[in-house]
Design a protein around this motif. Structure first.
Motif, PDB file in Angstrom:
ATOM      1  N   ARG A  96       0.808  -1.001  -0.078  1.00 44.69           N
ATOM      2  CA  ARG A  96       0.160   0.085   0.157  1.00 44.69           C
ATOM      3  C   ARG A  96       1.226   1.459   0.167  1.00 44.69           C
ATOM      4  O   ARG A  96       1.964   1.560   0.459  1.00 44.69           O
ATOM      5  CB  ARG A  96      -1.126  -0.128   1.752  1.00 44.69           C
ATOM      6  CG  ARG A  96      -2.181   1.024   1.159  1.00 44.69           C
ATOM      7  CD  ARG A  96      -1.177   2.409   1.880  1.00 44.69           C
ATOM      8  NE  ARG A  96      -2.319   3.396   2.482  1.00 44.69           N
ATOM      9  CZ  ARG A  96      -2.226   4.324   3.062  1.00 44.69           C
ATOM     10  NH1 ARG A  96      -1.092   4.397   4.110  1.00 44.69           N
ATOM     11  NH2 ARG A  96      -2.911   5.150   3.143  1.00 44.69           N
ATOM     12  N   ARG A  97       0.322   2.254  -1.132  1.00 45.48           N
ATOM     13  CA  ARG A  97       0.694   3.769  -0.652  1.00 45.48           C
ATOM     14  C   ARG A  97       0.099   4.785  -0.415  1.00 45.48           C
ATOM     15  O   ARG A  97      -0.381   4.768  -1.220  1.00 45.48           O
ATOM     16  CB  ARG A  97       1.806   3.700  -2.442  1.00 45.48           C
ATOM     17  CG  ARG A  97       0.712   4.085  -3.186  1.00 45.48           C
ATOM     18  CD  ARG A  97       1.543   5.061  -4.521  1.00 45.48           C
ATOM     19  NE  ARG A  97      -0.047   5.722  -5.194  1.00 45.48           N
ATOM     20  CZ  ARG A  97      -0.469   6.822  -4.879  1.00 45.48           C
ATOM     21  NH1 ARG A  97      -0.583   7.260  -4.090  1.00 45.48           N
ATOM     22  NH2 ARG A  97      -0.956   7.829  -5.849  1.00 45.48           N
ATOM     23  N   PRO A  98       0.903   5.187   0.635  1.00 44.73           N
ATOM     24  CA  PRO A  98       0.056   6.664   1.017  1.00 44.73           C
ATOM     25  C   PRO A  98       0.095   7.752   0.712  1.00 44.73           C
ATOM     26  O   PRO A  98      -0.317   8.592   0.809  1.00 44.73           O
ATOM     27  CB  PRO A  98       0.878   6.523   2.368  1.00 44.73           C
ATOM     28  CG  PRO A  98       2.453   6.273   2.711  1.00 44.73           C
ATOM     29  CD  PRO A  98       2.462   4.387   1.349  1.00 44.73           C
ATOM     30  N   SER A  99       1.440   7.518  -0.731  1.00 45.99           N
ATOM     31  CA  SER A  99       1.467   9.153  -1.233  1.00 45.99           C
ATOM     32  C   SER A  99       2.719   8.342  -2.716  1.00 45.99           C
ATOM     33  O   SER A  99       2.616   7.654  -2.633  1.00 45.99           O
ATOM     34  CB  SER A  99       2.107   9.381  -0.426  1.00 45.99           C
ATOM     35  OG  SER A  99       3.792   9.997  -0.257  1.00 45.99           O
ATOM     36  N   ALA A 100       2.678   9.944  -3.305  1.00 45.88           N
ATOM     37  CA  ALA A 100       3.188   9.663  -4.433  1.00 45.88           C
ATOM     38  C   ALA A 100       4.348   9.633  -4.208  1.00 45.88           C
ATOM     39  O   ALA A 100       5.266   8.492  -5.015  1.00 45.88           O
ATOM     40  CB  ALA A 100       2.833  10.804  -5.347  1.00 45.88           C
ATOM     41  N   VAL A 101       4.733  10.110  -3.433  1.00 45.26           N
ATOM     42  CA  VAL A 101       6.681  10.207  -2.996  1.00 45.26           C
ATOM     43  C   VAL A 101       6.739   8.377  -2.007  1.00 45.26           C
ATOM     44  O   VAL A 101       7.728   7.809  -2.962  1.00 45.26           O
ATOM     45  CB  VAL A 101       6.807  11.181  -1.169  1.00 45.26           C
ATOM     46  CG1 VAL A 101       8.402  10.531  -1.552  1.00 45.26           C
ATOM     47  CG2 VAL A 101       6.821  12.098  -2.386  1.00 45.26           C
ATOM     48  N   ALA A 102       5.676   7.980  -1.517  1.00 39.29           N
ATOM     49  CA  ALA A 102       6.593   6.151  -0.943  1.00 39.29           C
ATOM     50  C   ALA A 102       5.874   5.327  -2.236  1.00 39.29           C
ATOM     51  O   ALA A 102       7.155   4.497  -2.205  1.00 39.29           O
ATOM     52  CB  ALA A 102       4.967   5.657  -0.345  1.00 39.29           C
ATOM     53  N   GLY A 103       4.614   6.307  -3.217  1.00 35.84           N
ATOM     54  CA  GLY A 103       4.814   5.282  -4.548  1.00 35.84           C
ATOM     55  C   GLY A 103       6.316   5.206  -4.855  1.00 35.84           C
ATOM     56  O   GLY A 103       6.553   3.936  -5.978  1.00 35.84           O
ATOM     57  N   ASP A 104       6.620   6.170  -5.292  1.00 36.64           N
ATOM     58  CA  ASP A 104       7.777   5.938  -6.313  1.00 36.64           C
ATOM     59  C   ASP A 104       9.497   4.569  -5.458  1.00 36.64           C
ATOM     60  O   ASP A 104       9.563   5.066  -6.173  1.00 36.64           O
ATOM     61  CB  ASP A 104       8.305   7.439  -6.209  1.00 36.64           C
ATOM     62  CG  ASP A 104       7.893   7.786  -7.464  1.00 36.64           C
ATOM     63  OD1 ASP A 104       7.054   7.198  -8.669  1.00 36.64           O
ATOM     64  OD2 ASP A 104       7.848   9.546  -7.266  1.00 36.64           O
ATOM     65  N   LEU A 105       8.792   4.853  -4.175  1.00 35.41           N
ATOM     66  CA  LEU A 105      10.664   4.526  -3.660  1.00 35.41           C
ATOM     67  C   LEU A 105       9.750   2.770  -3.404  1.00 35.41           C
ATOM     68  O   LEU A 105      10.800   1.985  -4.192  1.00 35.41           O
ATOM     69  CB  LEU A 105      10.162   5.239  -2.138  1.00 35.41           C
ATOM     70  CG  LEU A 105      11.186   6.792  -1.940  1.00 35.41           C
ATOM     71  CD1 LEU A 105      10.579   6.809  -0.875  1.00 35.41           C
ATOM     72  CD2 LEU A 105      12.176   6.461  -2.627  1.00 35.41           C
ATOM     73  N   ILE A 106       8.530   2.331  -3.096  1.00 35.20           N
ATOM     74  CA  ILE A 106       7.588   1.689  -3.344  1.00 35.20           C
ATOM     75  C   ILE A 106       8.386   0.764  -4.704  1.00 35.20           C
ATOM     76  O   ILE A 106       8.767  -0.613  -5.323  1.00 35.20           O
ATOM     77  CB  ILE A 106       6.512   1.095  -2.826  1.00 35.20           C
ATOM     78  CG1 ILE A 106       6.279   1.515  -1.517  1.00 35.20           C
ATOM     79  CG2 ILE A 106       5.918   0.072  -3.263  1.00 35.20           C
ATOM     80  CD1 ILE A 106       4.801   1.633  -1.200  1.00 35.20           C
ATOM     81  N   GLU A 107       7.750   1.355  -5.710  1.00 35.14           N
ATOM     82  CA  GLU A 107       8.219   1.218  -7.048  1.00 35.14           C
ATOM     83  C   GLU A 107       9.364   0.587  -7.738  1.00 35.14           C
ATOM     84  O   GLU A 107       9.828  -0.146  -8.238  1.00 35.14           O
ATOM     85  CB  GLU A 107       7.582   1.973  -7.988  1.00 35.14           C
ATOM     86  CG  GLU A 107       7.508   1.250  -9.764  1.00 35.14           C
ATOM     87  CD  GLU A 107       6.242   2.004 -10.696  1.00 35.14           C
ATOM     88  OE1 GLU A 107       6.085   1.981 -11.475  1.00 35.14           O
ATOM     89  OE2 GLU A 107       5.977   3.254 -10.147  1.00 35.14           O
ATOM     90  N   SER A 108      10.409   1.983  -6.686  1.00 33.47           N
ATOM     91  CA  SER A 108      12.407   1.886  -7.310  1.00 33.47           C
ATOM     92  C   SER A 108      12.690  -0.010  -6.796  1.00 33.47           C
ATOM     93  O   SER A 108      13.303   0.136  -7.519  1.00 33.47           O
ATOM     94  CB  SER A 108      12.409   2.880  -7.154  1.00 33.47           C
ATOM     95  OG  SER A 108      12.665   2.604  -6.006  1.00 33.47           O
ATOM     96  N   MET A 109      11.641  -0.137  -5.867  1.00 38.12           N
ATOM     97  CA  MET A 109      12.667  -1.342  -5.536  1.00 38.12           C
ATOM     98  C   MET A 109      12.089  -2.745  -5.568  1.00 38.12           C
ATOM     99  O   MET A 109      11.641  -3.936  -5.356  1.00 38.12           O
ATOM    100  CB  MET A 109      12.070  -1.436  -3.377  1.00 38.12           C
ATOM    101  CG  MET A 109      12.932   0.423  -3.169  1.00 38.12           C
ATOM    102  SD  MET A 109      12.807   0.380  -1.096  1.00 38.12           S
ATOM    103  CE  MET A 109      13.976   0.912  -0.741  1.00 38.12           C
TER     104      MET A 109
END
Length: 360
Positions: free
Chosen positions: A189-202
Protein backbone atom coordinates in the motif's frame (compact mmCIF):
# COMPACT_ATOMS: atom_id res chain seq x y z
CA UNK A 1 -59.61 45.54 69.99
CA UNK A 2 -58.36 49.13 70.16
CA UNK A 3 -58.40 51.58 67.27
CA UNK A 4 -54.57 51.66 67.42
CA UNK A 5 -54.37 47.90 66.98
CA UNK A 6 -56.75 48.03 64.01
CA UNK A 7 -54.62 50.74 62.41
CA UNK A 8 -51.46 48.70 62.96
CA UNK A 9 -53.01 45.62 61.35
CA UNK A 10 -54.19 47.66 58.38
CA UNK A 11 -50.74 49.16 57.89
CA UNK A 12 -49.10 45.74 58.03
CA UNK A 13 -51.54 44.33 55.48
CA UNK A 14 -50.87 47.15 53.05
CA UNK A 15 -47.07 46.70 53.47
CA UNK A 16 -47.29 42.95 52.78
CA UNK A 17 -49.47 43.52 49.73
CA UNK A 18 -47.03 46.09 48.35
CA UNK A 19 -44.09 43.79 48.95
CA UNK A 20 -45.82 40.94 47.15
CA UNK A 21 -46.71 43.23 44.27
CA UNK A 22 -43.13 44.49 43.94
CA UNK A 23 -41.75 40.97 44.04
CA UNK A 24 -44.15 39.75 41.37
CA UNK A 25 -43.57 42.68 39.04
CA UNK A 26 -39.84 42.90 39.52
CA UNK A 27 -38.99 39.21 38.89
CA UNK A 28 -38.15 39.80 35.24
CA UNK A 29 -35.61 42.47 36.10
CA UNK A 30 -33.30 40.41 38.33
CA UNK A 31 -29.61 40.34 37.30
CA UNK A 32 -28.58 37.61 34.86
CA UNK A 33 -26.80 34.66 36.47
CA UNK A 34 -23.66 33.02 35.06
CA UNK A 35 -25.89 30.20 33.83
CA UNK A 36 -27.99 32.67 31.86
CA UNK A 37 -24.85 34.17 30.35
CA UNK A 38 -23.56 30.74 29.34
CA UNK A 39 -26.91 29.85 27.80
CA UNK A 40 -26.91 33.09 25.83
CA UNK A 41 -23.33 32.50 24.64
CA UNK A 42 -24.20 28.94 23.62
CA UNK A 43 -27.19 30.17 21.63
CA UNK A 44 -25.00 32.66 19.75
CA UNK A 45 -21.97 30.34 19.36
CA UNK A 46 -20.31 29.90 15.98
CA UNK A 47 -20.17 26.16 15.33
CA UNK A 48 -17.24 24.85 13.31
CA UNK A 49 -17.58 21.35 11.83
CA UNK A 50 -14.19 19.63 11.87
CA UNK A 51 -13.79 16.58 9.63
CA UNK A 52 -10.87 14.13 9.72
CA UNK A 53 -10.17 10.48 8.86
CA UNK A 54 -8.60 9.31 12.14
CA UNK A 55 -10.72 6.89 14.22
CA UNK A 56 -12.60 8.29 17.21
CA UNK A 57 -10.37 6.22 19.52
CA UNK A 58 -7.07 7.37 17.98
CA UNK A 59 -4.40 9.13 20.00
CA UNK A 60 -4.60 12.29 17.91
CA UNK A 61 -8.36 12.52 18.44
CA UNK A 62 -8.14 11.99 22.20
CA UNK A 63 -4.88 13.78 22.99
CA UNK A 64 -4.82 16.60 20.44
CA UNK A 65 -8.07 17.38 18.64
CA UNK A 66 -10.44 17.08 21.62
CA UNK A 67 -8.27 19.19 23.99
CA UNK A 68 -7.74 21.69 21.16
CA UNK A 69 -11.47 22.06 20.60
CA UNK A 70 -12.08 22.43 24.33
CA UNK A 71 -9.39 25.11 24.64
CA UNK A 72 -10.85 27.10 21.76
CA UNK A 73 -14.32 26.96 23.32
CA UNK A 74 -13.01 28.05 26.72
CA UNK A 75 -10.85 30.89 25.40
CA UNK A 76 -13.72 32.19 23.27
CA UNK A 77 -16.10 32.22 26.24
CA UNK A 78 -18.24 29.60 24.54
CA UNK A 79 -18.64 31.65 21.37
CA UNK A 80 -16.65 29.19 19.24
CA UNK A 81 -17.63 25.52 19.33
CA UNK A 82 -15.61 22.97 17.33
CA UNK A 83 -17.75 19.92 16.52
CA UNK A 84 -15.42 17.04 15.62
CA UNK A 85 -16.44 14.35 13.11
CA UNK A 86 -13.79 11.58 13.04
CA UNK A 87 -13.58 8.50 10.81
CA UNK A 88 -14.32 10.47 7.61
CA UNK A 89 -17.98 10.94 8.53
CA UNK A 90 -18.38 14.22 6.65
CA UNK A 91 -15.79 13.94 3.88
CA UNK A 92 -13.69 11.27 2.21
CA UNK A 93 -10.06 11.17 3.38
CA UNK A 94 -8.75 12.21 -0.02
CA UNK A 95 -11.34 14.99 -0.46
CA UNK A 96 -11.25 16.69 2.95
CA UNK A 97 -9.01 19.59 1.94
CA UNK A 98 -11.33 20.47 -0.95
CA UNK A 99 -14.35 20.02 1.32
CA UNK A 100 -12.91 22.72 3.59
CA UNK A 101 -12.10 24.96 0.63
CA UNK A 102 -15.67 24.69 -0.70
CA UNK A 103 -17.29 25.11 2.72
CA UNK A 104 -18.77 21.62 2.87
CA UNK A 105 -16.93 21.44 6.22
CA UNK A 106 -15.47 24.33 8.19
CA UNK A 107 -12.20 22.66 9.22
CA UNK A 108 -10.53 19.60 7.78
CA UNK A 109 -7.46 17.45 8.36
CA UNK A 110 -5.94 15.49 5.51
CA UNK A 111 -2.64 13.96 4.50
CA UNK A 112 -1.22 15.88 1.55
CA UNK A 113 -0.27 12.58 -0.03
CA UNK A 114 -3.92 11.54 -0.29
CA UNK A 115 -4.36 13.91 -3.26
CA UNK A 116 -1.76 13.03 -5.85
CA UNK A 117 -0.17 16.09 -7.44
CA UNK A 118 -2.10 18.62 -5.34
CA UNK A 119 0.76 19.48 -2.91
CA UNK A 120 3.94 18.50 -4.79
CA UNK A 121 6.25 20.98 -3.06
CA UNK A 122 5.00 20.11 0.42
CA UNK A 123 5.51 16.43 -0.30
CA UNK A 124 9.21 16.99 -0.84
CA UNK A 125 9.37 16.92 2.98
CA UNK A 126 8.31 13.25 2.82
CA UNK A 127 11.50 12.15 1.08
CA UNK A 128 13.80 9.77 2.98
CA UNK A 129 16.53 11.23 5.14
CA UNK A 130 14.71 14.47 6.00
CA UNK A 131 12.86 13.33 9.11
CA UNK A 132 13.38 10.77 11.84
CA UNK A 133 10.44 11.68 14.09
CA UNK A 134 6.96 13.16 14.00
CA UNK A 135 8.18 16.22 15.89
CA UNK A 136 10.92 16.90 13.35
CA UNK A 137 8.53 16.37 10.43
CA UNK A 138 5.86 18.71 11.80
CA UNK A 139 8.43 21.37 12.67
CA UNK A 140 9.99 21.15 9.20
CA UNK A 141 6.64 21.49 7.42
CA UNK A 142 5.42 24.36 9.59
CA UNK A 143 8.76 26.14 9.11
CA UNK A 144 8.49 25.86 5.33
CA UNK A 145 4.94 27.16 5.44
CA UNK A 146 5.78 30.04 7.77
CA UNK A 147 8.76 31.19 5.69
CA UNK A 148 6.74 31.06 2.46
CA UNK A 149 8.50 28.13 0.78
CA UNK A 150 5.31 26.05 0.37
CA UNK A 151 2.60 28.56 1.37
CA UNK A 152 1.39 29.04 -2.22
CA UNK A 153 -0.10 25.53 -2.19
CA UNK A 154 -2.63 26.59 0.48
CA UNK A 155 -3.81 29.98 -0.79
CA UNK A 156 -7.39 28.76 -1.29
CA UNK A 157 -7.82 27.97 2.42
CA UNK A 158 -6.83 29.33 5.83
CA UNK A 159 -4.16 26.98 7.13
CA UNK A 160 -4.29 26.44 10.89
CA UNK A 161 -1.32 24.14 11.36
CA UNK A 162 0.83 21.47 9.76
CA UNK A 163 1.73 18.23 11.48
CA UNK A 164 3.75 15.16 10.70
CA UNK A 165 3.49 11.50 11.53
CA UNK A 166 6.51 9.43 12.46
CA UNK A 167 8.61 7.74 9.75
CA UNK A 168 6.73 5.25 7.62
CA UNK A 169 8.17 1.83 8.26
CA UNK A 170 7.38 -1.42 6.41
CA UNK A 171 4.88 -3.98 7.72
CA UNK A 172 4.11 -7.27 5.97
CA UNK A 173 1.94 -10.32 6.55
CA UNK A 174 4.09 -13.24 5.40
CA UNK A 175 7.60 -12.08 4.58
CA UNK A 176 10.13 -10.08 6.61
CA UNK A 177 11.80 -7.44 4.44
CA UNK A 178 15.50 -7.11 5.22
CA UNK A 179 16.82 -5.94 1.83
CA UNK A 180 15.21 -4.05 -1.06
CA UNK A 181 15.12 -7.18 -3.22
CA UNK A 182 12.82 -8.78 -0.64
CA UNK A 183 10.11 -6.36 -1.82
CA UNK A 184 10.10 -7.58 -5.42
CA UNK A 185 6.65 -8.68 -6.53
CA UNK A 186 4.93 -7.68 -3.27
CA UNK A 187 1.76 -5.59 -3.31
CA UNK A 188 2.48 -2.72 -0.92
CA UNK A 189 0.00 0.00 0.00
CA UNK A 190 1.35 3.40 -1.02
CA UNK A 191 0.23 6.32 1.15
CA UNK A 192 1.52 8.98 -1.24
CA UNK A 193 3.24 9.60 -4.57
CA UNK A 194 6.60 9.88 -2.79
CA UNK A 195 6.25 6.51 -1.07
CA UNK A 196 4.84 5.04 -4.29
CA UNK A 197 7.97 6.00 -6.23
CA UNK A 198 10.16 4.46 -3.54
CA UNK A 199 8.13 1.26 -3.42
CA UNK A 200 8.17 0.94 -7.20
CA UNK A 201 11.92 1.58 -7.37
CA UNK A 202 12.41 -1.60 -5.32
CA UNK A 203 10.34 -3.79 -7.61
CA UNK A 204 7.16 -3.88 -5.54
CA UNK A 205 3.70 -2.98 -6.78
CA UNK A 206 2.34 0.18 -5.11
CA UNK A 207 -1.38 0.03 -4.32
CA UNK A 208 -3.47 3.11 -3.54
CA UNK A 209 -5.94 2.63 -0.70
CA UNK A 210 -7.45 4.64 2.20
CA UNK A 211 -6.00 3.79 5.60
CA UNK A 212 -9.37 2.53 6.85
CA UNK A 213 -9.46 -0.25 4.23
CA UNK A 214 -5.96 -1.61 4.83
CA UNK A 215 -6.82 -4.06 7.64
CA UNK A 216 -9.37 -5.96 5.55
CA UNK A 217 -7.12 -5.96 2.47
CA UNK A 218 -4.23 -7.48 4.43
CA UNK A 219 -6.55 -9.96 6.10
CA UNK A 220 -7.93 -11.13 2.73
CA UNK A 221 -4.53 -11.22 1.04
CA UNK A 222 -5.37 -8.41 -1.39
CA UNK A 223 -2.15 -6.73 -0.23
CA UNK A 224 1.08 -8.13 1.18
CA UNK A 225 2.04 -5.15 3.28
CA UNK A 226 2.25 -1.40 3.63
CA UNK A 227 4.43 1.49 4.66
CA UNK A 228 2.94 3.07 7.77
CA UNK A 229 4.09 4.94 10.91
CA UNK A 230 4.24 2.78 14.04
CA UNK A 231 1.49 4.70 15.84
CA UNK A 232 -0.88 4.21 12.89
CA UNK A 233 -0.34 0.43 12.88
CA UNK A 234 -1.91 0.35 16.34
CA UNK A 235 -4.64 2.87 15.52
CA UNK A 236 -5.79 0.93 12.45
CA UNK A 237 -5.13 -2.52 14.04
CA UNK A 238 -2.53 -3.46 11.41
CA UNK A 239 -0.42 -5.38 13.95
CA UNK A 240 -3.19 -7.96 14.28
CA UNK A 241 -2.56 -9.19 10.72
CA UNK A 242 0.98 -8.01 9.90
CA UNK A 243 3.58 -9.41 12.27
CA UNK A 244 6.72 -8.71 10.21
CA UNK A 245 8.19 -5.23 10.52
CA UNK A 246 11.14 -3.44 8.96
CA UNK A 247 11.98 -0.53 11.24
CA UNK A 248 13.31 1.77 8.56
CA UNK A 249 12.63 5.51 8.05
CA UNK A 250 11.34 4.78 4.57
CA UNK A 251 9.42 8.02 4.10
CA UNK A 252 7.45 10.44 6.31
CA UNK A 253 3.81 11.49 6.10
CA UNK A 254 2.81 15.13 6.15
CA UNK A 255 -0.65 16.30 7.19
CA UNK A 256 -2.46 19.56 7.82
CA UNK A 257 -5.45 21.13 9.56
CA UNK A 258 -7.01 23.86 7.46
CA UNK A 259 -10.12 26.05 7.56
CA UNK A 260 -12.56 27.46 5.05
CA UNK A 261 -11.23 30.93 4.23
CA UNK A 262 -14.62 32.66 4.05
CA UNK A 263 -15.63 31.19 7.41
CA UNK A 264 -12.45 32.44 9.06
CA UNK A 265 -12.79 35.88 7.45
CA UNK A 266 -16.39 36.18 8.69
CA UNK A 267 -15.33 35.95 12.35
CA UNK A 268 -14.83 39.05 14.51
CA UNK A 269 -11.21 39.89 15.30
CA UNK A 270 -11.32 38.57 18.86
CA UNK A 271 -12.48 35.12 17.69
CA UNK A 272 -9.90 35.09 14.90
CA UNK A 273 -7.30 35.72 17.61
CA UNK A 274 -8.50 32.69 19.57
CA UNK A 275 -7.92 30.50 16.51
CA UNK A 276 -4.61 32.21 15.72
CA UNK A 277 -3.39 31.67 19.28
CA UNK A 278 -4.14 27.95 18.91
CA UNK A 279 -2.49 27.42 15.53
CA UNK A 280 0.96 27.25 13.99
CA UNK A 281 4.16 25.77 15.38
CA UNK A 282 2.88 25.12 18.90
CA UNK A 283 0.21 22.77 17.55
CA UNK A 284 2.63 21.12 15.13
CA UNK A 285 4.89 20.28 18.06
CA UNK A 286 2.02 19.10 20.25
CA UNK A 287 1.02 16.53 17.65
CA UNK A 288 4.64 15.49 17.17
CA UNK A 289 5.09 14.75 20.86
CA UNK A 290 1.95 12.61 20.92
CA UNK A 291 2.93 10.60 17.86
CA UNK A 292 6.54 10.15 19.01
CA UNK A 293 5.35 8.83 22.36
CA UNK A 294 3.00 6.32 20.77
CA UNK A 295 5.50 5.27 18.09
CA UNK A 296 7.91 4.17 20.81
CA UNK A 297 5.17 2.40 22.78
CA UNK A 298 4.05 0.41 19.72
CA UNK A 299 7.59 -0.62 18.83
CA UNK A 300 8.14 -1.89 22.37
CA UNK A 301 4.81 -3.70 22.29
CA UNK A 302 5.34 -5.64 19.05
CA UNK A 303 8.82 -6.68 20.18
CA UNK A 304 7.40 -7.89 23.49
CA UNK A 305 4.75 -9.87 21.60
CA UNK A 306 7.41 -11.67 19.57
CA UNK A 307 6.87 -10.04 16.17
CA UNK A 308 9.75 -10.19 13.69
CA UNK A 309 11.53 -6.81 13.53
CA UNK A 310 14.43 -5.94 11.20
CA UNK A 311 16.33 -2.76 12.14
CA UNK A 312 17.54 -0.43 9.34
CA UNK A 313 18.18 2.83 11.24
CA UNK A 314 20.17 4.75 8.60
CA UNK A 315 19.06 3.56 5.14
CA UNK A 316 20.71 6.38 3.14
CA UNK A 317 24.08 5.12 4.37
CA UNK A 318 23.19 1.44 4.19
CA UNK A 319 24.91 -0.43 1.32
CA UNK A 320 21.71 -2.25 0.37
CA UNK A 321 19.13 0.53 0.74
CA UNK A 322 20.97 3.73 -0.20
CA UNK A 323 20.89 3.38 -3.99
CA UNK A 324 17.17 2.60 -4.49
CA UNK A 325 16.11 5.27 -1.99
CA UNK A 326 18.26 7.91 -3.67
CA UNK A 327 16.94 6.79 -7.04
CA UNK A 328 13.36 7.20 -5.84
CA UNK A 329 14.19 10.63 -4.42
CA UNK A 330 15.71 11.80 -7.70
CA UNK A 331 12.70 10.55 -9.65
CA UNK A 332 10.26 12.50 -7.49
CA UNK A 333 12.28 15.73 -7.70
CA UNK A 334 12.62 15.34 -11.47
CA UNK A 335 8.89 14.78 -11.89
CA UNK A 336 8.06 17.92 -9.86
CA UNK A 337 10.65 19.98 -11.73
CA UNK A 338 9.07 18.88 -15.02
CA UNK A 339 5.91 20.77 -14.02
CA UNK A 340 7.86 24.03 -13.87
CA UNK A 341 8.34 24.14 -10.09
CA UNK A 342 11.73 24.68 -8.50
CA UNK A 343 11.86 21.30 -6.75
CA UNK A 344 15.58 21.42 -6.02
CA UNK A 345 15.33 24.78 -4.26
CA UNK A 346 12.52 23.48 -2.06
CA UNK A 347 14.51 20.31 -1.35
CA UNK A 348 17.45 22.43 -0.19
CA UNK A 349 15.12 24.53 1.98
CA UNK A 350 13.64 21.33 3.40
CA UNK A 351 17.10 20.02 4.30
CA UNK A 352 17.90 23.29 6.08
CA UNK A 353 14.60 23.20 7.98
CA UNK A 354 15.17 19.53 8.83
CA UNK A 355 18.54 20.36 10.38
CA UNK A 356 17.13 23.31 12.32
CA UNK A 357 14.24 21.19 13.61
CA UNK A 358 16.46 18.47 15.08
CA UNK A 359 16.77 20.36 18.37
CA UNK A 360 13.06 21.24 18.72
Amino acid sequence: MSVLSLKNLSTMAVSVAMALSITACGGSEKPATSGDAKAEAAADAVKLRFSHFWPATSSIQKEVFEPWAKKIQEESGGRLVVEIYPSAQLSKPQATYDAAVKGMVDIGSQAQGYTNGRFPLTQITELPGLSSSASQMGCMMQTLYDNGTIASEYEDSHLLFMYGAGPGTLHTTDKLIEKPEDMKGLRIRRPSAVAGDLIESMGAQPVGMPAGEVYTSLQKGVMDGLSFPWEATETFRINEVAKNHTNIPFYSSGLMVTMNKAKYDSLPDDLKKVLDDNSGMDLAMQVGKVFDKHDKAVIDKVKAEGHNVAEIPDPLNDPDWAEPLKKGTEKYLTDVAATGKDANAVYEAAKAASEACKVK
